[in-house]
Scaffold this active site. Structure first.
Site, PDB file in Angstrom:
ATOM      1  N   HIS A  65     -78.996  25.817 -65.956  1.00 45.84           N
ATOM      2  CA  HIS A  65     -79.701  26.530 -67.025  1.00 45.84           C
ATOM      3  C   HIS A  65     -79.943  27.961 -66.597  1.00 45.84           C
ATOM      4  O   HIS A  65     -79.730  28.319 -65.442  1.00 45.84           O
ATOM      5  CB  HIS A  65     -80.995  25.820 -67.420  1.00 45.84           C
ATOM      6  N   ASP A  69     -83.734  31.617 -61.036  1.00 45.32           N
ATOM      7  CA  ASP A  69     -83.457  31.027 -59.720  1.00 45.32           C
ATOM      8  C   ASP A  69     -82.195  30.148 -59.728  1.00 45.32           C
ATOM      9  O   ASP A  69     -81.738  29.708 -58.675  1.00 45.32           O
ATOM     10  CB  ASP A  69     -84.671  30.252 -59.181  1.00 45.32           C
TER      11      ASP A  69
HETATM   12 ZN   LIG Z   1     -85.888  26.182 -64.456  1.00 45.08          ZN
END
Ligand SMILES: [Zn+2]
Length: 269
Positions: A65, A69
């Site tokens: 996604h 990060d």
């Molecule tokens: Zn996330």
């Protein structure tokens, strides 16, 4: 004959308040060397990735996604390894922040990875673009931010989070019954079914707590946080408020709660 994937954990070297010790990315070596998640582009991550590749060329990065990060490191990987492809489910407003050419993936897509294949499993909730990657042979699920052992997952409604969608995603993965889940945060999950059931029970409990607060006339989500999480330290209040709001939005969708501005009440009162 199909072959199971044999992933290698490659640390992303991005410790921080939201990532704890930092993300894990997963390298699947073989004919089509594949990395799950891009990290944040730390030079140490790229060095560790090259060491794990042991001379082979990375073919592609599958991104679970668009959160920074997991996705922001795509640019640094593309700079060091210009031939690499980047694939994810589109979330156009967010993906545009990471300047690589994203190739679209959708639910059910089967992608060669390592010496086997992975299927994309659409699992929205934590974010609207969340994919898990499933290896049928090894009954192995690369689960991104769907689950993390020892904690629960943040569902931020102000950033596309959706509790109803998240619960449906947990149910969907329960049906797959993975033998192991490899998350982006924390240790390998050896008993996924147990953890998924705990998560579902935890959300049911939160919902009961939110309903109880509404029933005694608390209308403000911040006051609900004070009641539901009485010992919470101040810096975590906004995160808890998001979580309460996520449940209120689920109840609203189900016709069980209504709101007027920021004030909430039980439907029919
Ligand atoms: Zn996330």
């Amino acid at each position: 004959m199909t072959v199971p994937v044999n992933p290698i954990a490659v640390h992303a070297f991005n410790p921080g308040p939201m990532t704890g010790p930092g993300n894990t990315t997963w390298l699947i070596p073989g004919r089509v060397p594949t990395l799950i998640d891009a990290g944040t582009g730390e030079p140490q991550h790229l060095d560790a990735l090259e060491a794990a590749l042991a001379g082979s060329r990375l073919a592609q990065v599958l991104v679970t996604h668009s959160h920074a990060d997991h996705a922001s490191g795509a640019e640094a990987i593309a700079q060091r390894m210009p031939h690499v492809r980047f694939l994810k489910m589109p979330w156009p407003e967010h993906d545009a922040a990471w300047h690589v050419r994203w190739e679209p993936l959708t639910d059910g897509d089967v992608v060669p990875a390592g010496d086997g294949v992975l299927s994309a499993v659409y699992t929205p909730g934590h974010s609207p673009d969340h994919l898990c990657f499933w290896s049928e042979e090894g009954r192995l699920l690369f689960c991104g931010d769907l689950a993390s052992k020892g904690s629960t997952v943040v569902i931020p409604p102000s950033h596309g989070g959706d509790v109803s969608a998240y619960l449906a995603s947990l149910d969907r993965i329960l049906v797959l019954a993975p033998a192991k889940m490899l998350p982006a945060h924390g240790p390998v999950i050896d008993h996924p079914v147990e953890l998924l059931r705990e998560y579902i029970a935890h959300r049911a409990l939160r919902e009961q707590q939110v309903l109880a607060a509404l029933r005694i006339g608390i209308t403000d989500p911040t006051q609900m946080v004070a009641r539901i999480y009485p010992t919470l330290i101040a810096p975590l209040v906004p995160v808890a408020r998001e979580s309460v709001l996520a449940h209120l939005l689920k109840l609203e969708k189900e016709g069980r709660a209504t709101r007027n501005g920021d004030q909430w009440r039980l439907a029919g009162e």
